[in-house]
Design an enzyme around this catalytic site. Structure first.
Site, PDB file in Angstrom:
ATOM      1  N   ALA A 147      23.600   6.754  -9.793  1.00 55.81           N
ATOM      2  CA  ALA A 147      22.284   6.107  -9.918  1.00 55.81           C
ATOM      3  C   ALA A 147      21.364   7.050 -10.710  1.00 55.81           C
ATOM      4  CB  ALA A 147      21.699   5.774  -8.544  1.00 55.81           C
TER       5      ALA A 147
ATOM      6  N   HIS B 157      18.976   8.959 -13.379  1.00 57.46           N
ATOM      7  CA  HIS B 157      17.709   8.603 -14.034  1.00 57.46           C
ATOM      8  C   HIS B 157      17.309   9.745 -14.968  1.00 57.46           C
ATOM      9  CE1 HIS B 157      16.069  11.351 -11.101  1.00 57.46           C
ATOM     10  NE2 HIS B 157      16.548  10.603 -10.118  1.00 57.46           N
TER      11      HIS B 157
ATOM     12  N   HIS C  60      17.902  13.324 -13.953  1.00 56.17           N
ATOM     13  CA  HIS C  60      19.266  13.842 -14.136  1.00 56.17           C
ATOM     14  C   HIS C  60      19.515  14.139 -15.625  1.00 56.17           C
ATOM     15  CE1 HIS C  60      19.860  11.381 -10.378  1.00 56.17           C
ATOM     16  NE2 HIS C  60      20.452  12.487 -10.025  1.00 56.17           N
TER      17      HIS C  60
ATOM     18  N   LYS D  76      13.664  19.258  -6.553  1.00 55.75           N
ATOM     19  CA  LYS D  76      13.052  18.215  -5.717  1.00 55.75           C
ATOM     20  C   LYS D  76      13.649  18.198  -4.306  1.00 55.75           C
ATOM     21  CE  LYS D  76      12.496  13.380  -5.230  1.00 55.75           C
ATOM     22  NZ  LYS D  76      13.736  13.222  -4.491  1.00 55.75           N
TER      23      LYS D  76
ATOM     24  N   VAL E  45      11.388  16.556 -12.220  1.00 54.82           N
ATOM     25  CA  VAL E  45      10.834  15.750 -13.317  1.00 54.82           C
ATOM     26  C   VAL E  45       9.966  14.666 -12.686  1.00 54.82           C
ATOM     27  CG1 VAL E  45      11.391  14.286 -15.301  1.00 54.82           C
ATOM     28  CG2 VAL E  45      12.873  16.210 -14.724  1.00 54.82           C
TER      29      VAL E  45
END
Ligand code: PAF
Length: 301
Positions: free
Chosen positions: A33, A35, A38, A156, A183
């Site tokens: 998944a 985004h 990544h 994160k 990010v």
């Protein structure tokens, strides 16, 4: 743009790593998944390593409820496109049977005291399962001994990162762990695979998390008392957001800091952690506070 090689078995991964031998290998473990967060991460790995290996595996051991595991987004085709754009060489996407041929392993890792706090408090066993799979992936992707071996994780997931660092240190894994900054979108919301489950209104409401962290950051930069209660009040003023915790901790151990955040001016470094539910989506975020002093944070009394 070169298509990465898709690999689904442990044997084929070992063989591909042997064939791609270079002076350095960068590993990016993910659950897919993917985004833009990544994408930035893989690009950073590409710049610093000869061989870039990305793993995509939705690890059953780190999910509590079976529905959460089933609901987790699986977007392999889109993930492969993103990885081709960002420069991955090898993508290891095994099945659960390939990773755990006998089902749940008899032996796993224990994330200890830190694994039970913060995210671990609401997800019992999550960090044990996470460490177990990360240790397996570290073994499976290990290059020849003369090759520099690095693993990259997003800042994160600060608690995950702290636990992986502790595992590598405590169990002597021959790998360097590299943290990649979070990010954010233009409004400050930390990118996460879960954001796609937020409505527009919920996304707007979720911005209060990063605002609360920025408030603490501004106070740390000004060497004022952090006064976390006022950041908590800011989050609680947003009624679509249900705060779980907002804490200021030691950036390495995630232990509470031995100072009075409410009254004493801030010096040193710390980490502000936040977690909240927006609708039925759990969001986490964090921000390092005070980056100048290399010593762990303290508010001198
Ligand atoms: O952060 C994740 O995506 C997962 O926890 C990880 C590190 C890939 C282990 O399954």
């Amino acid at each position: 743009m070169t298509e990465p090689v898709l690999i689904t078995t442990r044997g084929a991964l070992k063989e591909a790593i042997r064939r791609h031998e270079g002076s350095s290998l960068g590993l990016v473990p993910t659950m897919g998944a993917l985004h833009e967060g990544h994408e930035a991460l893989v690009r950073a790995v590409r710049e610093a390593n000869v061989v870039v290996v990305v793993t995509i595996f939705v690890n059953p051991l780190q999910f509590g409820e079976p529905q959460d595991l089933e609901r987790y987004p699986r977007t392999l085709d889109e993930d492969l496109e993103l990885l081709a754009r960002s420069g991955a060489d090898l993508v290891f996407a095994p099945s659960a049977e390939e990773m755990y041929p006998q089902g749940e392993p008899l032996v796993g890792l224990d994330a200890g005291r830190l694994g039970k706090r913060f995210e671990g408090a609401s997800r019992p066993g999550h960090f044990n399962g996470m460490l177990t799979v990360v240790s397996k992936l570290f073994h499976l992707a290990q290059p020849a001994p003369e090759c520099a071996y690095r693993a990259y994780f997003g800042q994160k997931d600060a608690q995950q990162l702290a636990l992986i660092r502790a595992m590598v240190h405590d169990l002597n894994f021959p790998i360097e762990v590299v943290a990649v900054p979070t990010v954010r979108n233009a409004d400050g919301l930390a990118l996460s695979s879960r954001n796609r489950r937020l409505s527009r209104e919920q996304q707007e409401a979720a911005l209060v998390l990063s605002r609360a962290l920025r408030l603490l950051e501004a106070r740390a930069d000004a060497h004022e008392p952090l006064d976390p209660d006022s950041a908590v009040a800011l989050v609680n003023s947003q009624n679509l957001v249900d705060l779980d915790y907002l804490e200021v901790v030691d950036p390495d151990t995630l232990e509470a800091l031995a100072f009075n955040c409410h009254q004493t001016p801030f010096t040193g470094t710390a980490l502000a952690l936040i977690a909240a539910r927006v609708g039925n989506v759990r969001l986490i975020d964090n921000l390092p506070l005070g980056s100048v002093d290399p010593h762990p944070g303290s508010c001198e009394a």
